[in-house]
Design a protein around this motif. Structure first.
Motif, PDB file in Angstrom:
ATOM      1  N   ASN A 224      33.630 -18.559  27.754  1.00  0.00           N
ATOM      2  CA  ASN A 224      34.353 -17.977  28.875  1.00  0.00           C
ATOM      3  C   ASN A 224      33.327 -17.449  29.880  1.00  0.00           C
ATOM      4  OD1 ASN A 224      35.500 -15.941  30.597  1.00  0.00           O
ATOM      5  ND2 ASN A 224      37.269 -15.809  29.245  1.00  0.00           N
ATOM      6  N   PRO A 225      33.263 -17.992  31.089  1.00  0.00           N
ATOM      7  CA  PRO A 225      32.231 -17.588  32.046  1.00  0.00           C
ATOM      8  C   PRO A 225      32.195 -16.094  32.327  1.00  0.00           C
ATOM      9  CG  PRO A 225      33.338 -19.571  32.807  1.00  0.00           C
ATOM     10  CD  PRO A 225      34.105 -19.092  31.613  1.00  0.00           C
ATOM     11  N   ALA A 226      33.361 -15.465  32.455  1.00  0.00           N
ATOM     12  CA  ALA A 226      33.395 -14.032  32.728  1.00  0.00           C
ATOM     13  C   ALA A 226      32.859 -13.233  31.544  1.00  0.00           C
ATOM     14  CB  ALA A 226      34.824 -13.594  33.055  1.00  0.00           C
ATOM     15  N   SER A 227      33.197 -13.654  30.336  1.00  0.00           N
ATOM     16  CA  SER A 227      32.704 -12.974  29.145  1.00  0.00           C
ATOM     17  C   SER A 227      31.191 -13.161  28.994  1.00  0.00           C
ATOM     18  CB  SER A 227      33.426 -13.510  27.905  1.00  0.00           C
ATOM     19  OG  SER A 227      33.045 -12.793  26.751  1.00  0.00           O
ATOM     20  N   ALA A 228      30.702 -14.353  29.335  1.00  0.00           N
ATOM     21  CA  ALA A 228      29.254 -14.606  29.289  1.00  0.00           C
ATOM     22  C   ALA A 228      28.523 -13.685  30.257  1.00  0.00           C
ATOM     23  CB  ALA A 228      28.968 -16.065  29.628  1.00  0.00           C
ATOM     24  N   ALA A 229      29.083 -13.516  31.449  1.00  0.00           N
ATOM     25  CA  ALA A 229      28.461 -12.621  32.430  1.00  0.00           C
ATOM     26  C   ALA A 229      28.457 -11.184  31.933  1.00  0.00           C
ATOM     27  CB  ALA A 229      29.212 -12.721  33.761  1.00  0.00           C
ATOM     28  N   ASP A 230      29.556 -10.762  31.305  1.00  0.00           N
ATOM     29  CA  ASP A 230      29.618  -9.417  30.726  1.00  0.00           C
ATOM     30  C   ASP A 230      28.559  -9.248  29.642  1.00  0.00           C
ATOM     31  OD1 ASP A 230      31.735  -8.715  32.322  1.00  0.00           O
ATOM     32  OD2 ASP A 230      33.266  -8.919  30.762  1.00  0.00           O
ATOM     33  N   GLY A 231      28.449 -10.238  28.779  1.00  0.00           N
ATOM     34  CA  GLY A 231      27.489 -10.153  27.682  1.00  0.00           C
ATOM     35  C   GLY A 231      26.059 -10.050  28.167  1.00  0.00           C
ATOM     36  N   GLN A 232      25.715 -10.888  29.148  1.00  0.00           N
ATOM     37  CA  GLN A 232      24.361 -10.842  29.702  1.00  0.00           C
ATOM     38  C   GLN A 232      24.099  -9.493  30.360  1.00  0.00           C
ATOM     39  OE1 GLN A 232      22.002 -13.931  29.934  1.00  0.00           O
ATOM     40  NE2 GLN A 232      20.866 -12.028  29.798  1.00  0.00           N
ATOM     41  N   ALA A 233      25.085  -8.981  31.105  1.00  0.00           N
ATOM     42  CA  ALA A 233      24.921  -7.695  31.782  1.00  0.00           C
ATOM     43  C   ALA A 233      24.736  -6.560  30.783  1.00  0.00           C
ATOM     44  CB  ALA A 233      26.133  -7.423  32.675  1.00  0.00           C
ATOM     45  N   LEU A 234      25.461  -6.613  29.657  1.00  0.00           N
ATOM     46  CA  LEU A 234      25.324  -5.567  28.648  1.00  0.00           C
ATOM     47  C   LEU A 234      23.925  -5.567  28.042  1.00  0.00           C
ATOM     48  CD1 LEU A 234      26.323  -3.337  26.811  1.00  0.00           C
ATOM     49  CD2 LEU A 234      27.347  -5.086  25.324  1.00  0.00           C
ATOM     50  N   TYR A 235      23.400  -6.748  27.724  1.00  0.00           N
ATOM     51  CA  TYR A 235      22.046  -6.810  27.166  1.00  0.00           C
ATOM     52  C   TYR A 235      21.035  -6.229  28.140  1.00  0.00           C
ATOM     53  CZ  TYR A 235      22.888  -9.308  22.820  1.00  0.00           C
ATOM     54  OH  TYR A 235      23.283  -9.640  21.548  1.00  0.00           O
ATOM     55  N   HIS A 236      21.162  -6.559  29.413  1.00  0.00           N
ATOM     56  CA  HIS A 236      20.223  -6.050  30.406  1.00  0.00           C
ATOM     57  C   HIS A 236      20.382  -4.548  30.597  1.00  0.00           C
ATOM     58  CE1 HIS A 236      19.686 -10.278  32.427  1.00  0.00           C
ATOM     59  NE2 HIS A 236      19.150 -10.197  31.225  1.00  0.00           N
ATOM     60  N   ALA A 237      21.636  -4.073  30.560  1.00  0.00           N
ATOM     61  CA  ALA A 237      21.877  -2.636  30.701  1.00  0.00           C
ATOM     62  C   ALA A 237      21.284  -1.870  29.526  1.00  0.00           C
ATOM     63  CB  ALA A 237      23.378  -2.369  30.817  1.00  0.00           C
ATOM     64  N   ARG A 238      21.409  -2.422  28.334  1.00  0.00           N
ATOM     65  CA  ARG A 238      20.831  -1.752  27.159  1.00  0.00           C
ATOM     66  C   ARG A 238      19.314  -1.727  27.227  1.00  0.00           C
ATOM     67  NH1 ARG A 238      24.541  -3.923  22.176  1.00  0.00           N
ATOM     68  NH2 ARG A 238      23.507  -5.840  22.730  1.00  0.00           N
ATOM     69  N   GLN A 239      18.728  -2.819  27.712  1.00  0.00           N
ATOM     70  CA  GLN A 239      17.275  -2.833  27.875  1.00  0.00           C
ATOM     71  C   GLN A 239      16.821  -1.738  28.833  1.00  0.00           C
ATOM     72  OE1 GLN A 239      16.569  -7.239  28.690  1.00  0.00           O
ATOM     73  NE2 GLN A 239      14.748  -6.721  27.537  1.00  0.00           N
ATOM     74  N   ALA A 240      17.501  -1.620  29.968  1.00  0.00           N
ATOM     75  CA  ALA A 240      17.143  -0.588  30.947  1.00  0.00           C
ATOM     76  C   ALA A 240      17.340   0.794  30.362  1.00  0.00           C
ATOM     77  CB  ALA A 240      17.983  -0.767  32.208  1.00  0.00           C
TER      78      ALA A 240
ATOM     79  N   HIS B 194      15.834 -14.103  18.142  1.00  0.00           N
ATOM     80  CA  HIS B 194      17.234 -13.767  18.373  1.00  0.00           C
ATOM     81  C   HIS B 194      17.389 -13.069  19.714  1.00  0.00           C
ATOM     82  CE1 HIS B 194      21.199 -11.748  17.691  1.00  0.00           C
ATOM     83  NE2 HIS B 194      21.480 -13.005  17.331  1.00  0.00           N
ATOM     84  N   SER B 195      17.646 -11.768  19.727  1.00  0.00           N
ATOM     85  CA  SER B 195      17.986 -11.094  20.986  1.00  0.00           C
ATOM     86  C   SER B 195      16.839 -10.283  21.583  1.00  0.00           C
ATOM     87  CB  SER B 195      19.212 -10.197  20.787  1.00  0.00           C
ATOM     88  OG  SER B 195      18.997  -9.273  19.734  1.00  0.00           O
ATOM     89  N   ALA B 196      15.638 -10.491  21.060  1.00  0.00           N
ATOM     90  CA  ALA B 196      14.446  -9.835  21.622  1.00  0.00           C
ATOM     91  C   ALA B 196      13.232 -10.698  21.281  1.00  0.00           C
ATOM     92  CB  ALA B 196      14.278  -8.427  21.051  1.00  0.00           C
TER      93      ALA B 196
ATOM     94  N   SER C   2      16.657 -11.387  26.543  1.00  0.00           N
ATOM     95  CA  SER C   2      15.751 -10.365  27.051  1.00  0.00           C
ATOM     96  C   SER C   2      15.141 -10.757  28.396  1.00  0.00           C
ATOM     97  CB  SER C   2      14.627 -10.126  26.030  1.00  0.00           C
ATOM     98  OG  SER C   2      13.690  -9.201  26.527  1.00  0.00           O
ATOM     99  N   THR C   3      14.998  -9.769  29.273  1.00  0.00           N
ATOM    100  CA  THR C   3      14.295 -10.009  30.541  1.00  0.00           C
ATOM    101  C   THR C   3      12.784  -9.976  30.337  1.00  0.00           C
ATOM    102  OG1 THR C   3      14.405  -7.648  31.067  1.00  0.00           O
ATOM    103  CG2 THR C   3      16.159  -9.063  31.943  1.00  0.00           C
ATOM    104  N   ASP C   4      12.354  -9.455  29.203  1.00  0.00           N
ATOM    105  CA  ASP C   4      10.918  -9.396  28.896  1.00  0.00           C
ATOM    106  C   ASP C   4      10.493 -10.709  28.242  1.00  0.00           C
ATOM    107  OD1 ASP C   4      10.865  -6.741  29.771  1.00  0.00           O
ATOM    108  OD2 ASP C   4      11.405  -5.990  27.786  1.00  0.00           O
ATOM    109  N   LYS C   5       9.618 -11.434  28.886  1.00  0.00           N
ATOM    110  CA  LYS C   5       9.105 -12.682  28.329  1.00  0.00           C
ATOM    111  C   LYS C   5       7.656 -12.445  27.907  1.00  0.00           C
ATOM    112  CE  LYS C   5      13.027 -14.530  29.554  1.00  0.00           C
ATOM    113  NZ  LYS C   5      14.136 -14.582  28.601  1.00  0.00           N
TER     114      LYS C   5
END
Length: 396
Positions: free
Chosen positions: A264-280, A162-164, A174-177
């Motif tokens: 929605n492209p803008a919403s997709a970008a927001d979603g990806q950014a949130l996941y990365h921000a939470r990881q950091a 799923h998300s990890a 996840s940015t971690d592969k």
């Protein structure tokens, strides 16, 4: 002149009414399959009797029959946190228990579905059929025999991660592969799923993991709820053209979701950014913990982030564009629907807010010139065909 305008208006209204009637009739007559509905998560958090109409749920029996829904895959979702704290196996079983209870309370309205060959028979009388799809392979823990266990409980597809990253595969979010493909255990799980006739689902997977799963599977695979990355560049959660073509070449199907974040492209970008921000954020908190220092409030961080990124909207037109693109890219036999109802916090395309709204999708497809026979394929015929091929593969 007034009479001419009035006549034109009346003609338009009559034409629209006929189109709505035609869409409703087709939605009711076709075998309509949605491969991703998150009702079990909602049932576990707060039980509601979905045999009647429940105002704050996107899936219930009354809405399903109004929309023509026949086969609703119930998503058995577990989170990365539940994987970490070893509760995923129990949570998955509790969700399955909830679906079982729903069927036992209303055998005239619901039935479990474990084989596509039973769909036509079991839907007689207006029943809504409930096969199970496991979203995240975490409940398998590290025991291969759990694939058989959950198959016996009715699970007919597994979304490997799923998300990890988990024990099977890497996540697209996840940015971690961890694996850059599948783990050894993941490869064993795919082989066991092939043996049993359980669908391998590549939605949510990192690209390398999805490609390996497709390559090693001996039967077709599915993407249970994946929009096309063509519309959302850089959003790995959506399926790339390369992977979508690989799914189709294997004989599988890509199921298009209705969630705003996917279309929605803008919403997709927001979603990806949130996941990365939470990881950091989580990495920084881990460092603070290791140093014996106070950790930051994660809930407050997420709340502040979401306040700075208001919810966006999406449209039926964007869903139709996704389907059009998939049909042109893959062919009419390799596209279906996997809405994600009850799974995206109500952030859905307008005109597709609950399972009562499938006729709006049908009307949109008819307006774009799709033949009824092809709409039937998109609504469920493709998925049932692919599931049958996978089941037959196990018999061999």
């Amino acid at each position: 002149m007034r009479l001419t305008l009035l006549a034109a208006a009346c003609l338009l209204i009559a034409t629209q009414a006929r189109a709505q009637d035609a869409a409703h009739t087709l939605a009711q007559d076709a075998i309509l399959v949605d491969t991703h509905i998150d009702a079990p998560t909602e049932l576990l958090e707060r039980w509601s009797d979905l045999g009647g109409e429940v105002k704050d749920r996107e899936f219930d029996y009354v809405k399903a029959r109004k929309g023509g829904l026949d086969v609703a895959f119930m998503s058995i979702y577990t989170s990365p946190k539940q994987d970490e704290d070893d509760t995923a196996w129990q949570v998955a079983n509790a969700m399955i228990d909830g679906v079982d209870a729903l069927v036992q309370r209303h055998p005239d309205k619901f039935a479990l579905l474990t084989s596509p060959g039973d769909a036509a028979r079991l839907r007689v009388g207006g029943r809504v059929l409930l096969p199970l799809g496991m979203e995240n392979g975490a409940p398998l823990v590290d025991k291969l025999e759990n694939v058989q266990f959950f198959f016996n409980r009715g699970v007919r597809y597994i979304t490997l991660a799923h998300s990890a990253p988990n024990r099977l595969a890497d996540s697209s979010y996840s940015t971690d592969k961890k694996w850059n493909g599948l783990s050894d255990f993941g490869r064993q799980v795919v082989a066991e799923m092939n043996r049993l006739g359980m669908m391998v689902d590549v939605s949510h997977l990192a690209d390398a993991s999805a490609l390996e799963a497709i390559r090693i599977s001996t039967v077709p695979v599915i993407a249970s709820h994946s929009a096309f990355r063509h519309f959302t560049p850089g959003f790995e959660r959506n399926i790339s053209d390369e992977i979508a073509k690989a799914v189709a070449a294997k004989g599988g199907v890509v199921q298009v979701p209705f969630g705003t974040m996917f279309i929605n492209p803008a919403s997709a970008a927001d979603g990806q950014a949130l996941y990365h921000a939470r990881q950091a954020f989580d990495r920084r908190n881990a460092e603070l913990k290791a140093q014996g220092k106070p950790q930051a409030d994660r809930d407050a961080f997420v709340k502040a982030w979401e306040a700075a990124h208001p919810v966006r909207s999406s449209t039926l037109t964007q869903v139709l564009d996704q389907i059009d693109y998939g049909v042109k890219l893959l062919g009419i036999d390799h596209v279906g629907i996997g809405s994600d109802f009850d799974g995206v916090g109500g952030e859905l395309a307008n005109e597709l807010k609950t399972v009562a709204d499938y006729p709006n999708l049908v009307a949109g497809l008819q307006a774009r010139g799709y033949k009824d026979a092809d709409i039937r394929k998109i609504l469920g015929g493709n998925l049932l065909r692919v599931w049958g091929v996978i089941e037959a593969g196990a018999a061999k």
